[in-house]
Design an enzyme around this catalytic site. Structure first.
Site, PDB file in Angstrom:
ATOM      1  N   GLU A   1     -12.390   5.694 -63.017  1.00  0.00           N
ATOM      2  CA  GLU A   1     -11.772   4.601 -63.786  1.00  0.00           C
ATOM      3  C   GLU A   1     -11.932   3.257 -63.072  1.00  0.00           C
ATOM      4  O   GLU A   1     -11.044   2.405 -63.090  1.00  0.00           O
ATOM      5  CB  GLU A   1     -10.305   4.892 -64.088  1.00  0.00           C
ATOM      6  CG  GLU A   1     -10.096   6.143 -64.928  1.00  0.00           C
ATOM      7  CD  GLU A   1      -8.646   6.353 -65.330  1.00  0.00           C
ATOM      8  OE1 GLU A   1      -7.841   5.405 -65.231  1.00  0.00           O
ATOM      9  OE2 GLU A   1      -8.311   7.474 -65.742  1.00  0.00           O
TER      10      GLU A   1
ATOM     11  N   GLU B   1      -9.697  14.021 -67.729  1.00  0.00           N
ATOM     12  CA  GLU B   1      -8.263  13.949 -68.006  1.00  0.00           C
ATOM     13  C   GLU B   1      -8.056  13.347 -69.393  1.00  0.00           C
ATOM     14  O   GLU B   1      -8.676  12.342 -69.744  1.00  0.00           O
ATOM     15  CB  GLU B   1      -7.496  13.153 -66.945  1.00  0.00           C
ATOM     16  CG  GLU B   1      -7.931  11.733 -66.744  1.00  0.00           C
ATOM     17  CD  GLU B   1      -7.102  11.008 -65.676  1.00  0.00           C
ATOM     18  OE1 GLU B   1      -6.135  10.324 -66.041  1.00  0.00           O
ATOM     19  OE2 GLU B   1      -7.462  11.134 -64.484  1.00  0.00           O
TER      20      GLU B   1
END
Length: 311
Positions: free
Chosen positions: A151, A249
Site C-alpha cells: 500500500e 487483504e
C-alpha cells in the site's frame, strides 16, 4: 589456509539447508493457467480460489484458532512486520509465528513495512536483513510472498512511509536483488486502491522485479463483485504481464453484517473462472476501525452463513 575452507563449508551448509516449499502454492506454478499444479491441500472457496486469513494477533487470535473455528486449514496466513530503524531489521513479528505457520502448511504473506526509515534508507544491508528473515522461513519449507512496503501509494500520504515513487522503486529493486535467489520466495507488489489506473503506474517496479500482483480494497456496496472492483487492475497488471494475482487483504467498510456476507460470497462463491491469474484471497479477520471479521467472535448463525461459501 583454513579460513577460505571454513567460508566454503559455510556456503555449502547454507545451500544444503535451503529447500523448496514443503507445500508449494505459487512456487513453480504458471501464473495465468487454469491448471492447478502444484496442488495445495489448503482451504478454498466454493469457486476453487485458495483462501487465507489476516489474524487479529494483537487481540490474541492466531491462525490455529481460525483453522479450528472454520474446520479448514488456511492456505495462506498474513502477518505485518515493521522495519523500525535504518540500522537493521530482525523480523521478530514474523519469526514468532514460524513454528505455528510450519505446522499449518500455509504460505506466509509477509508484509514488511519500512516505517522507521525512508525509502532511500533501504540499503543493501537492510535488504540483506530482510532476506535473512525470509530464509528462516524458506529453510523450513514455508513459501513466502514478500509484500514489501505494501500500500505504498497510501502510506506515503500520512508519512508512514517516507519518500516518493522513484525512491520506492529503487528500494524495491534493492530488496528484490537480495531475495531473488531464495527458493520459495516471491515478490508481491501490492498498492492500495486508487481512483484512477494511472496512479498505480508511477509505483510499478517493472515486470522483471515482480512475481505476484494484488490490490487491497474494502467493499462498500452489496453490488460489489470482482469485475467492478478489481477488473481494471487485473487487466493492467496480472493479465498484461502474466503475473499471479492475489488479494492479500479484503473485507468491507462499514462492517454491516449483510454487506460482509455479500462480499464474502462474491469472493468465495461467485464464478471467477474468467480470471485465471487469480489464485488466492485473504480476508482481513481483524477488529480495527471496523469489525471486519466473519469468523472469530461471530455467532453460530453468522459462522454457518460464512462457511457455506466454502462447502
Amino acid at each position: 589456509m583454513y579460513l577460505p575452507l571454513l567460508l566454503l563449508l559455510n556456503v555449502l551448509c547454507q545451500e544444503t539447508l535451503a529447500m523448496p516449499p514443503t507445500n508449494p502454492l505459487l512456487w513453480f506454478r504458471e501464473p495465468c493457467s487454469s491448471m492447478d499444479m502444484p496442488y495445495h491441500f489448503g482451504m478454498r472457496g466454493r469457486n476453487g480460489i485458495y483462501w487465507g486469513w489476516n489474524p487479529d494477533v494483537e487481540r490474541g487470535d492466531n491462525i490455529t484458532m481460525i483453522n479450528r473455528a472454520t474446520g479448514y486449514q488456511a492456505t495462506t496466513v498474513s502477518y505485518f512486520s515493521q522495519i523500525n530503524s535504518p540500522s537493521g531489521y530482525d523480523g521478530h513479528q514474523l519469526l514468532e509465528h514460524l513454528d505455528e505457520i510450519k505446522g499449518t502448511g500455509a504460505a506466509l504473506i509477509a508484509a514488511v513495512m519500512p516505517n522507521g526509515l525512508s525509502f532511500n534508507e533501504v540499503t543493501p544491508a537492510i535488504a540483506a536483513d530482510i532476506a535473512n528473515v525470509v530464509r528462516q522461513f524458506t529453510d523450513q519449507g514455508i513459501e513466502v510472498w514478500l509484500r514489501f512496503a505494501h500500500e505504498m501509494n497510501w502510506y506515503v500520504k500520512p508519512g508512514t512511509y517516507r519518500g516518493n515513487s522513484t525512491q520506492f522503486i529503487k528500494a524495491w529493486q534493492t530488496v528484490h536483488a537480495a531475495v531473488k535467489d531464495i527458493e520459495g520466495c516471491l515478490m508481491f507488489w501490492n498498492p492500495n486502491n486508487a481512483n484512477t489506473m494511472d496512479l498505480y503506474e508511477q509505483w510499478w517496479p517493472g515486470p522483471e522485479y515482480v512475481d505476484i500482483v494484488g490490490m487491497d480494497i474494502y467493499a462498500s456496496k452489496t453490488t460489489a463483485n470482482f469485475r467492478n472492483i478489481y477488473g481494471g487492475f487485473y487487466e493492467a497488471y496480472a493479465k498484461k504481464y502474466q503475473k499471479h494475482f492475489v488479494i492479500p487483504e479484503t473485507a468491507t467498510k462499514p462492517d454491516d453484517a449483510a454487506l460482509k456476507q455479500s462480499w464474502l460470497k462474491a469472493m468465495a462463491s461467485d464464478d471467477l473462472s474468467a480470471y485465471p491469474c487469480l489464485k488466492s484471497i485473504s480476508w482481513f479477520e481483524l477488529r480495527k476501525s471496523f469489525d471486519y471479521r466473519v469468523v472469530m467472535g461471530q455467532g453460530n448463525e453468522v459462522m454457518e452463513q460464512s462457511m457455506e461459501n466454502f462447502r
